[in-house]
Structure formats: C-alpha cells, structure tokens
Design a protein around this motif. Structure first.
Motif, mmCIF file in Angstrom:
data_model
loop_
_atom_site.group_PDB
_atom_site.id
_atom_site.type_symbol
_atom_site.label_atom_id
_atom_site.label_comp_id
_atom_site.label_asym_id
_atom_site.label_seq_id
_atom_site.Cartn_x
_atom_site.Cartn_y
_atom_site.Cartn_z
ATOM 1 N N VAL A 37 -7.772 -4.114 5.727
ATOM 2 C CA VAL A 37 -8.549 -3.522 4.639
ATOM 3 C C VAL A 37 -9.935 -3.180 5.174
ATOM 4 O O VAL A 37 -10.637 -4.051 5.705
ATOM 5 C CB VAL A 37 -8.692 -4.500 3.448
ATOM 6 C CG1 VAL A 37 -9.430 -3.831 2.286
ATOM 7 C CG2 VAL A 37 -7.324 -5.006 3.001
ATOM 8 N N GLU A 87 -10.835 -7.525 5.339
ATOM 9 C CA GLU A 87 -9.754 -8.512 5.264
ATOM 10 C C GLU A 87 -8.585 -8.000 6.073
ATOM 11 O O GLU A 87 -8.355 -6.780 6.144
ATOM 12 C CB GLU A 87 -9.313 -8.726 3.798
ATOM 13 C CG GLU A 87 -8.206 -9.774 3.670
ATOM 14 C CD GLU A 87 -7.981 -10.273 2.237
ATOM 15 O OE1 GLU A 87 -8.658 -9.792 1.311
ATOM 16 O OE2 GLU A 87 -7.106 -11.146 2.071
ATOM 17 N N GLN A 88 -7.850 -8.913 6.684
ATOM 18 C CA GLN A 88 -6.569 -8.529 7.268
ATOM 19 C C GLN A 88 -5.606 -9.680 7.169
ATOM 20 O O GLN A 88 -5.991 -10.839 7.108
ATOM 21 C CB GLN A 88 -6.712 -8.028 8.694
ATOM 22 C CG GLN A 88 -7.312 -8.982 9.680
ATOM 23 C CD GLN A 88 -7.281 -8.355 11.084
ATOM 24 O OE1 GLN A 88 -6.252 -7.847 11.530
ATOM 25 N NE2 GLN A 88 -8.409 -8.371 11.764
ATOM 26 N N THR A 134 -10.479 -6.365 -1.801
ATOM 27 C CA THR A 134 -9.014 -6.240 -1.768
ATOM 28 C C THR A 134 -8.451 -6.478 -3.171
ATOM 29 O O THR A 134 -7.575 -5.750 -3.633
ATOM 30 C CB THR A 134 -8.405 -7.272 -0.792
ATOM 31 O OG1 THR A 134 -9.101 -7.192 0.452
ATOM 32 C CG2 THR A 134 -6.930 -7.019 -0.584
ATOM 33 N N ARG A 135 -8.982 -7.493 -3.849
ATOM 34 C CA ARG A 135 -8.488 -7.781 -5.204
ATOM 35 C C ARG A 135 -8.741 -6.596 -6.126
ATOM 36 O O ARG A 135 -7.906 -6.253 -6.962
ATOM 37 C CB ARG A 135 -9.147 -9.053 -5.748
ATOM 38 C CG ARG A 135 -8.725 -10.297 -4.952
ATOM 39 C CD ARG A 135 -8.969 -11.579 -5.726
ATOM 40 N NE ARG A 135 -10.306 -12.124 -5.549
ATOM 41 C CZ ARG A 135 -10.611 -13.128 -4.715
ATOM 42 N NH1 ARG A 135 -9.663 -13.696 -3.982
ATOM 43 N NH2 ARG A 135 -11.839 -13.565 -4.628
ATOM 44 N N PRO A 167 -4.694 -12.204 -1.939
ATOM 45 C CA PRO A 167 -5.839 -11.412 -1.453
ATOM 46 C C PRO A 167 -7.105 -12.256 -1.528
ATOM 47 O O PRO A 167 -7.371 -12.892 -2.544
ATOM 48 C CB PRO A 167 -5.889 -10.226 -2.421
ATOM 49 C CG PRO A 167 -5.192 -10.709 -3.666
ATOM 50 C CD PRO A 167 -4.128 -11.661 -3.184
ATOM 51 N N ILE A 203 -1.716 -10.413 1.956
ATOM 52 C CA ILE A 203 -2.614 -9.489 1.264
ATOM 53 C C ILE A 203 -2.185 -9.272 -0.184
ATOM 54 O O ILE A 203 -3.014 -9.213 -1.093
ATOM 55 C CB ILE A 203 -2.687 -8.141 2.032
ATOM 56 C CG1 ILE A 203 -3.275 -8.344 3.430
ATOM 57 C CG2 ILE A 203 -3.471 -7.101 1.239
ATOM 58 C CD1 ILE A 203 -4.721 -8.778 3.492
ATOM 59 N N HIS A 215 -10.451 -11.238 -0.317
ATOM 60 C CA HIS A 215 -11.729 -10.534 -0.461
ATOM 61 C C HIS A 215 -11.774 -9.863 -1.841
ATOM 62 O O HIS A 215 -10.803 -9.229 -2.253
ATOM 63 C CB HIS A 215 -11.860 -9.484 0.640
ATOM 64 C CG HIS A 215 -13.272 -9.025 0.836
ATOM 65 N ND1 HIS A 215 -13.924 -8.239 -0.090
ATOM 66 C CD2 HIS A 215 -14.167 -9.274 1.829
ATOM 67 C CE1 HIS A 215 -15.166 -8.009 0.354
ATOM 68 N NE2 HIS A 215 -15.333 -8.631 1.508
#
Ligand SMILES: Nc1ncnc2c1ncn2[C@@H]1O[C@H](COP(=O)(O)OP(=O)(O)O)[C@@H](O)[C@H]1O
Ligand SMILES: [Mg+2]
Length: 330
Positions: A227, A235-236, A251-252, A246, A242, A248
C-alpha cells in the motif's frame, strides 16, 4: 535465493519550477519468484513512477536520485543504457492501460510479435512465429493463426489487451510490470483479461507487479499487497493480512471505500459507500510527520511531528504507523 525484484530505498524526484516533487519519497519492497504483488493507493501516490523506475524509464524532468533496484541479484542502477535495453522486454516487461499506444497501427499483430522475439533472440522467423502463435493461444485469443495477419484496429479492446499480454510474456520474463492494465476495458472484459494474464504468467513462472486502484481485483489475484501513500510504502503484507487485519488507517480507509467487500458483519444493513476525507498532500511540500496525519481519524501525539518507520507486525506484515510502535517492540 534472490528475490526477483528488490527495491531498496528508491527515491525518484521531479525537479519543477515550483520545487522538488518527491514522487517516490522512499520506497522499499521485494517480489519473490512467480509472486503476484499488487501495489495500491490513490492516484498520485507514486505507483506508476515505481514501475517506471524499475525499468529506468522515468520521464523528464523526473530522475532516480537514490536507492538500488536489484533484479535477480544484479543492481540495475549500475547497468549501462544498452544493458537496460537488453533487460526491457526480455527479463522485465511492462503493460499499460491503453494498448493502442503500445501496438503499432501500421503493422500486423504477427509482425509485431515476431519482431519482439527477434530483437532479443537469434531465432528464425519461423521459430519466432511459432512462439508468437503459442503465446496467443496461451492468452486464449480465438483463432490465433488467423489473428497474426490482423491489424490492431481490427481487434476489440479486450483482444488487443490479450495481444499485449502475449507480447509481454513472449520471452518468459522474470517480472511483468502491469500498470492498471485493464482500466480502459468494460468491467466484464476486465475480469476475463486479468484471469488470462495471471494464468499465463503462472505458466511461465513470471512474477507480476500489478498496479491497480481496484481492491476487488487485488482480493482476487494478489499473493501480497503493497500500500503506497505520498511516495512511501505505508503497509505491506500477504493479501490475507491486508484484507483481514489492515493495520494502517489509510489501508482501512481504502478498504472501507470498496462497496463489494464484506467487512465485519456481512448480515447487517449495508453501509453507505464510505469516502475518505481530504486530499493527497502536495509532494513538493510533505509535512514533517506522517504524510497521512492530516486525514487520519486516529492521529495522536507523535504523528504530526515524526515520520513513522515501518513497524514489523509479523514476518510478512509491516505498517508505517505510530499506532503499532508498542506491538512491534513486544
Ligand atoms: N511530469 C511530471 N512532472 C512533475 N511531477 C510529476 C510528473 N509526473 C509525475 N509527477 C509526480 O509524481 C507523482 C506520482 O505520480 P504517479 O507515479 O504517476 O502516481 P500514481 O501512478 O500513483 O497515480 C505525482 O503525484 C506527481 O507529483
Ligand atoms: Mg499511475
């Protein structure tokens, strides 16, 4: 064993009249052999520049100003321009959103594919032709022999994109860079073309870096997800990490913005489509702390002052977010 691709502290900047745009502020991640890694994030986050940096094709006035790019254990930053030309289209290939810009309208499909083989391999026209037809068959283009004599405009958008995929996989590359490869197509055609791309790549053991803003696609095809936000990896993790955990807030936010994915109770009333507030910050003037801080619903004390490093949340999962400082230390 080396990863196919290792991007190590890559920095790609654009020097413009208004200042230096850090298209890639700093990015590091790896792709293993045959792995499908999806790179996601809003428009302008540096996804395309990451792919173009790997091929050392960043357009002017952009320039790679730092970091290393390792392909099977060799640092591409140390390659000469002629060595890079030998890499492009052979060990690493790329497909873009709009196939009409990559296919030459003046030549038949067959001529283009045969040429693409012969640029890199000393084989006869007959052998190159056989290879091209085999590859068109692999991407499930109907009547591949007859299609060799067709011109690009005689094919539908979906068929042209299959030809592009065939061309990209012609020489069994170690890595395929696919930048929003189906965005220009109808939704139903998109799914078929992606399925064909993934299957054909798996057959040749080719790893894929797939750039997309369509998270529904990611959940279908990705082994791992990277991401990106404002020129950094925020994030990864594996696709499972993910989508189910998730870490971060960015990401959310991306996940909440997709209508088709079940999150939490799937039986409850359907949530209205969420839209993340705010805008991606200007890359010429990044804030000193976390670049997502001004939009973050969970920001707290350190976030606007200090840029978070990537905190490891497991062997495959990491997030650059101060929320995870304690977890990572445990
Ligand atoms: N020609 C250009 N001139 C100046 N800045 C550019 C240019 N192309 C890209 N950039 C910068 O690079 C950033 C990342 O672009 P890009 O990698 O294309 O984003 P994405 O693919 O994630 O949508 C942009 O937000 C912009 O700041
Ligand atoms: Mg892009």
């Amino acid at each position: 064993m080396y990863p196919v691709l290792k991007i190590d502290n890559l920095q790609t900047h654009f020097h413009t009249r208004t200042g230096v745009a850090k298209a890639i502020d700093v990015v590091s991640f790896e792709i293993g052999k045959g792995e499908i890694v999806c790179v996601v994030g809003e428009s302008g986050c540096g996804k395309s520049m990451t792919a173009l940096s790997v091929l050392r094709l960043v357009p002017h006035p952009g320039r790679i100003v730092g970091g290393e790019i390792w392909l099977d254990g060799e640092n591409l930053m140390a390659f000469s321009e002629s060595e890079m030309r030998a890499v492009r289209g052979d060990r690493v290939s790329m497909i873009f959103q709009e196939p009409m810009v990559s296919l030459n309208p003046a030549f038949t499909i067959g001529n283009q594919l045969i040429e693409a083989v012969r640029i890199h391999r000393r084989v006869s026209r007959t052998e190159a032709r056989e290879r091209a037809i085999a590859m068109l068959r692999r991407v499930e283009l109907p009547a591949p022999e007859a299609r060799m004599d067709a011109y690009p405009h005689e094919l539908s958008g979906g068929m042209r994109q299959r030809v592009m995929i065939a061309e990209a996989l012609l020489l069994d590359p170690a890595l395929l860079l696919a930048d929003e490869p189906t965005t220009a197509l109808d939704v139903t055609v998109q799914a078929q073309v992606l399925e064909v791309m993934v299957r054909a790549a798996r057959e040749s053991g080719t790893a894929i870096m797939m750039i997309t803003h369509n998270l529904a696609v990611v959940s279908e095809i990705a082994d791992r997800v990277v991401v990106m936000y404002a020129g950094r990896v925020v994030e990864q993790g594996t696709a499972e990490e993910i989508f189910t955990r998730p870490a971060h807030p960015y990401t959310r936010g991306l996940l909440r913005a997709i209508p088709s994915l079940p999150l939490g109770d799937d039986d409850g009333p359907r949530q209205p489509l969420y839209e993340m507030g705010g805008l991606v910050p200007s890359l010429t003037d990044l804030p000193p702390g976390c670049a997502f801080c001004p939009r973050c619903p969970e920001a707290f004390a350190p976030c606007d002052r200090e840029r978070p490093p990537g905190f490891a949340l497991g062997s495959t999962h990491a997030a650059a977010c101060w929320l995870h400082r304690q977890e990572a230390e445990r």
